[in-house]
Design a protein around this motif. Structure first.
Motif, mmCIF file in Angstrom:
data_model
loop_
_atom_site.group_PDB
_atom_site.id
_atom_site.type_symbol
_atom_site.label_atom_id
_atom_site.label_comp_id
_atom_site.label_asym_id
_atom_site.label_seq_id
_atom_site.Cartn_x
_atom_site.Cartn_y
_atom_site.Cartn_z
ATOM 1 N N GLY A 35 -63.356 -65.961 76.674
ATOM 2 C CA GLY A 35 -62.179 -65.662 75.742
ATOM 3 C C GLY A 35 -63.011 -65.031 74.043
ATOM 4 N N VAL A 36 -64.246 -64.744 74.462
ATOM 5 C CA VAL A 36 -65.074 -64.353 73.056
ATOM 6 C C VAL A 36 -65.907 -62.284 73.717
ATOM 7 C CG1 VAL A 36 -66.741 -64.729 70.840
ATOM 8 C CG2 VAL A 36 -65.664 -66.603 71.648
ATOM 9 N N PHE A 37 -66.441 -62.714 74.330
ATOM 10 C CA PHE A 37 -67.021 -61.195 74.952
ATOM 11 C C PHE A 37 -66.968 -61.294 76.771
ATOM 12 C CE2 PHE A 37 -69.919 -62.702 71.508
ATOM 13 C CZ PHE A 37 -69.618 -61.846 71.046
ATOM 14 N N PRO A 38 -66.670 -60.633 76.825
ATOM 15 C CA PRO A 38 -66.143 -60.002 78.198
ATOM 16 C C PRO A 38 -66.953 -60.176 79.456
ATOM 17 C CG PRO A 38 -65.253 -58.189 76.774
ATOM 18 C CD PRO A 38 -65.756 -58.264 76.228
ATOM 19 N N GLU A 39 -67.083 -60.803 80.382
ATOM 20 C CA GLU A 39 -68.345 -60.518 81.643
ATOM 21 C C GLU A 39 -68.247 -58.739 81.710
ATOM 22 O OE1 GLU A 39 -68.688 -62.918 85.756
ATOM 23 O OE2 GLU A 39 -66.605 -62.604 85.440
ATOM 24 N N LEU A 40 -69.532 -58.245 81.976
ATOM 25 C CA LEU A 40 -69.411 -57.021 82.462
ATOM 26 C C LEU A 40 -69.943 -57.107 83.912
ATOM 27 C CD1 LEU A 40 -72.249 -55.859 79.727
ATOM 28 C CD2 LEU A 40 -69.727 -55.697 79.552
ATOM 29 N N VAL A 41 -70.535 -58.139 84.191
ATOM 30 C CA VAL A 41 -70.375 -58.342 85.961
ATOM 31 C C VAL A 41 -68.576 -58.257 86.705
ATOM 32 C CG1 VAL A 41 -71.307 -60.183 87.955
ATOM 33 C CG2 VAL A 41 -72.454 -59.525 85.426
ATOM 34 N N GLY A 42 -69.117 -57.554 87.711
ATOM 35 C CA GLY A 42 -67.273 -57.321 88.031
ATOM 36 C C GLY A 42 -66.294 -56.623 87.540
ATOM 37 N N ASN A 43 -66.405 -55.865 86.597
ATOM 38 C CA ASN A 43 -65.583 -55.959 85.025
ATOM 39 C C ASN A 43 -65.498 -54.494 85.386
ATOM 40 O OD1 ASN A 43 -64.634 -54.117 83.004
ATOM 41 N ND2 ASN A 43 -65.065 -56.074 82.270
ATOM 42 N N SER A 44 -64.017 -54.232 86.046
ATOM 43 C CA SER A 44 -63.489 -52.635 86.624
ATOM 44 C C SER A 44 -63.804 -51.725 86.229
ATOM 45 C CB SER A 44 -61.632 -52.885 86.826
ATOM 46 O OG SER A 44 -60.912 -53.158 85.846
ATOM 47 N N ASN A 45 -63.920 -51.828 84.625
ATOM 48 C CA ASN A 45 -63.811 -50.659 83.358
ATOM 49 C C ASN A 45 -65.476 -50.479 83.610
ATOM 50 O OD1 ASN A 45 -62.905 -49.172 81.269
ATOM 51 N ND2 ASN A 45 -63.599 -50.258 79.673
ATOM 52 N N VAL A 46 -66.768 -51.602 84.097
ATOM 53 C CA VAL A 46 -67.406 -50.988 83.761
ATOM 54 C C VAL A 46 -67.731 -50.294 85.325
ATOM 55 C CG1 VAL A 46 -70.586 -52.158 84.514
ATOM 56 C CG2 VAL A 46 -68.308 -52.734 81.882
ATOM 57 N N LEU A 47 -66.856 -50.873 86.066
ATOM 58 C CA LEU A 47 -67.344 -49.969 87.904
ATOM 59 C C LEU A 47 -66.541 -48.823 88.126
ATOM 60 C CD1 LEU A 47 -67.591 -53.476 89.142
ATOM 61 C CD2 LEU A 47 -70.136 -51.927 88.726
ATOM 62 N N ALA A 48 -65.692 -48.917 87.254
ATOM 63 C CA ALA A 48 -64.269 -47.753 87.935
ATOM 64 C C ALA A 48 -65.485 -46.382 87.936
ATOM 65 C CB ALA A 48 -64.004 -47.465 86.256
ATOM 66 N N ASP A 49 -64.954 -45.337 88.477
ATOM 67 C CA ASP A 49 -65.387 -44.167 89.115
ATOM 68 C C ASP A 49 -65.434 -43.416 88.019
ATOM 69 O OD1 ASP A 49 -65.589 -44.983 91.763
ATOM 70 O OD2 ASP A 49 -64.061 -44.318 91.602
ATOM 71 N N GLU A 50 -63.937 -43.103 87.114
ATOM 72 C CA GLU A 50 -64.602 -42.855 86.520
ATOM 73 C C GLU A 50 -64.468 -44.157 85.236
ATOM 74 O OE1 GLU A 50 -63.482 -41.299 83.073
ATOM 75 O OE2 GLU A 50 -63.412 -39.985 83.857
ATOM 76 N N PRO A 51 -66.102 -42.780 84.279
ATOM 77 C CA PRO A 51 -66.507 -44.382 83.018
ATOM 78 C C PRO A 51 -65.944 -43.684 81.795
ATOM 79 C CG PRO A 51 -67.395 -42.107 83.402
ATOM 80 C CD PRO A 51 -66.339 -42.130 84.739
ATOM 81 N N SER A 52 -64.583 -43.154 81.634
ATOM 82 C CA SER A 52 -64.253 -42.346 79.902
ATOM 83 C C SER A 52 -63.930 -43.861 79.375
ATOM 84 C CB SER A 52 -63.278 -41.429 79.691
ATOM 85 O OG SER A 52 -62.120 -41.955 80.757
ATOM 86 N N GLY A 53 -63.074 -44.937 80.027
ATOM 87 C CA GLY A 53 -62.917 -45.825 79.211
ATOM 88 C C GLY A 53 -64.279 -46.852 78.658
ATOM 89 N N PHE A 54 -64.778 -47.098 79.906
ATOM 90 C CA PHE A 54 -66.011 -47.805 79.179
ATOM 91 C C PHE A 54 -66.619 -47.705 78.153
ATOM 92 C CE2 PHE A 54 -70.005 -49.282 80.546
ATOM 93 C CZ PHE A 54 -70.373 -50.484 80.167
#
Length: 73
Positions: A35-54
């Protein structure tokens, strides 16, 4: 997590960057704080093929919307 805890000077560049810039909020396990800092493990933004959002989050940050149960200041 074990590699980050070891903090060896032989680590690749990503690990020390995480320790210096991400670890305080997302922890060495990448689990974040619910509820405060999102999980990075398995995060779709972190794992995306296109990194621009991350990359945008890293460079510019992110903000949670204000809601009735979690009003923003």
């Amino acid at each position: 997590a074990a590699m980050l805890l070891a903090a060896s000077p032989d680590m690749n560049l990503g690990a020390p960057l995480h320790l210096d810039n991400c670890n305080a909020c997302h922890f060495n396990t990448g689990t974040g704080a619910d509820g405060v800092f999102p999980e990075l493990v398995g995060n779709s933004n972190v794992l995306a093929d296109e990194p621009s959002g991350f990359l945008q989050v890293i460079l510019n940050g992110a903000a949670m919307p204000s809601t009735a149960t979690r009003p923003a200041r």
